[in-house]
Design an enzyme around this catalytic site. Structure first.
Site, PDB file in Angstrom:
ATOM      1  N   CYS A   1       0.836  -1.184   0.000  1.00 59.14           N
ATOM      2  CA  CYS A   1       0.000   0.000   0.000  1.00 59.14           C
ATOM      3  C   CYS A   1       0.889   1.260   0.000  1.00 59.14           C
ATOM      4  O   CYS A   1       1.710   1.431   0.876  1.00 59.14           O
ATOM      5  CB  CYS A   1      -0.856  -0.115   1.228  1.00 59.14           C
ATOM      6  SG  CYS A   1      -1.925   1.231   1.613  1.00 59.14           S
ATOM      7  N   LEU A   2       0.660   2.090  -0.979  1.00 64.95           N
ATOM      8  CA  LEU A   2       1.440   3.322  -1.095  1.00 64.95           C
ATOM      9  C   LEU A   2       1.269   4.215   0.125  1.00 64.95           C
ATOM     10  O   LEU A   2       2.241   4.694   0.708  1.00 64.95           O
ATOM     11  CB  LEU A   2       1.044   4.058  -2.375  1.00 64.95           C
ATOM     12  CG  LEU A   2       1.724   5.400  -2.642  1.00 64.95           C
ATOM     13  CD1 LEU A   2       2.068   5.539  -4.126  1.00 64.95           C
ATOM     14  CD2 LEU A   2       0.844   6.572  -2.218  1.00 64.95           C
ATOM     15  N   VAL A   3       0.020   4.435   0.540  1.00 67.27           N
ATOM     16  CA  VAL A   3      -0.222   5.385   1.641  1.00 67.27           C
ATOM     17  C   VAL A   3       0.256   4.825   2.979  1.00 67.27           C
ATOM     18  O   VAL A   3       0.653   5.586   3.859  1.00 67.27           O
ATOM     19  CB  VAL A   3      -1.708   5.802   1.693  1.00 67.27           C
ATOM     20  CG1 VAL A   3      -2.601   4.656   2.156  1.00 67.27           C
ATOM     21  CG2 VAL A   3      -1.906   7.028   2.577  1.00 67.27           C
TER      22      VAL A   3
ATOM     23  N   TYR B   1      -7.845   8.726  -0.910  1.00 68.41           N
ATOM     24  CA  TYR B   1      -7.801   8.808   0.538  1.00 68.41           C
ATOM     25  C   TYR B   1      -8.583  10.011   1.087  1.00 68.41           C
ATOM     26  O   TYR B   1      -8.924  10.941   0.366  1.00 68.41           O
ATOM     27  CB  TYR B   1      -6.342   8.912   1.005  1.00 68.41           C
ATOM     28  CG  TYR B   1      -5.403   7.992   0.267  1.00 68.41           C
ATOM     29  CD1 TYR B   1      -5.578   6.605   0.298  1.00 68.41           C
ATOM     30  CD2 TYR B   1      -4.345   8.501  -0.488  1.00 68.41           C
ATOM     31  CE1 TYR B   1      -4.726   5.758  -0.384  1.00 68.41           C
ATOM     32  CE2 TYR B   1      -3.493   7.661  -1.180  1.00 68.41           C
ATOM     33  CZ  TYR B   1      -3.683   6.292  -1.132  1.00 68.41           C
ATOM     34  OH  TYR B   1      -2.840   5.468  -1.825  1.00 68.41           O
TER      35      TYR B   1
ATOM     36  N   CYS C   1      -2.634   5.085  -5.704  1.00 66.29           N
ATOM     37  CA  CYS C   1      -3.077   3.983  -4.853  1.00 66.29           C
ATOM     38  C   CYS C   1      -3.193   2.736  -5.715  1.00 66.29           C
ATOM     39  O   CYS C   1      -3.877   2.760  -6.744  1.00 66.29           O
ATOM     40  CB  CYS C   1      -4.444   4.315  -4.237  1.00 66.29           C
ATOM     41  SG  CYS C   1      -5.193   2.961  -3.327  1.00 66.29           S
TER      42      CYS C   1
END
Length: 233
Positions: A63-65, A120, A181
């Site tokens: 997950c990037l975030v 997000y 994302c």
């Protein structure tokens, strides 16, 4: 991770001889909040260990975030630590994070100014914008779609993305991040966004695919993957 990256690799298989298998180990997360993301990242060592049992050639962490919310430059820390788990298990493999891959992909494209679409909530999106900015890339405009449920992120209709991007200052940008994302789908509209904006368009999934192919020392090319996977880079 489990949909668009395999889709890009399968598209590559239509034009190149290499063949691939995909293996996954999941970290738990339901609501895209900072607390859940932090808890999820804490499970990444277990996943790297489990996957390295299969003696894989490269591991991708999305997950990037989750990575970007852990603080500036954290993708380097994460990649190093997770690689060490594979070494300890006797099957060393490079580890690609979607966060690091997006930064590197933008730099490969020579992008100094970008616009970003993120699913997000606004505070998390601002963390992502700050993370990218600290890596030397200016985010001149962005939109936070504010989708809190992780399953809903995966169900977002990607056909809405070109219209959303029309509302951003893409004319002043060097590249468009269609989805910051890996969970939010965008692959079917990458080419359409490039045609609409006249700019290179990429997503976290496209960038991660590029980085994984590079780690495998293979030609980074896949039909429908936009400029980054056009074979030019």
């Amino acid at each position: 991770m489990e949909t668009e990256i395999p889709a890009l690799i399968r598209l590559r298989e239509t034009i190149r001889p290499e063949r691939f298998t995909f293996h996954s180990s999941r970290m738990r997360m339901k609501t895209v909040s900072k607390d859940e993301l932090s808890a999820m990242d804490g499970q990444s060592d277990r996943c790297a260990l489990e996957l390295s049992d299969a003696a894989l050639d490269v591991l991708g962490y999305a997950c990037l975030v989750a990575t970007m919310s852990m603080g500036p430059g954290y993708h380097r820390v994460s990649e190093k630590r997770l690689h060490e788990r594979t070494v300890e298990n006797g099957h060393p493999a490079p580890v690609i994070t979607s966060a690091g891959a997006l930064i590197d992909g933008l730099k490969v494209l020579g992008a100094k100014k970008i616009v970003v679409v993120a699913p997000y909530m606004r505070p998390l999106t601002e963390l992502v914008v700050d993370y990218i900015t600290r890596e030397g890339i200016e985010v001149i405009d962005y939109v936070a779609l504010e989708i809190p449920d992780n399953l809903d992120v995966g169900r977002h209709d990607c056909q809405r993305l070109p219209e959303i991007i029309k509302g951003l200052r893409y004319q002043e940008a060097d590249a468009v991040v269609v989805s910051a994302c890996v969970q939010m789908p965008s692959l079917p509209v990458i080419s359409a966004v490039e045609a609409l904006t006249g700019k290179p368009a990429l997503s976290a999934a496209v960038a991660t695919t590029y980085a994984m192919l590079k780690a495998l020392r293979l030609e980074a090319i896949a039909p429908g993957g936009g400029a980054l996977l056009s074979g030019t880079y």
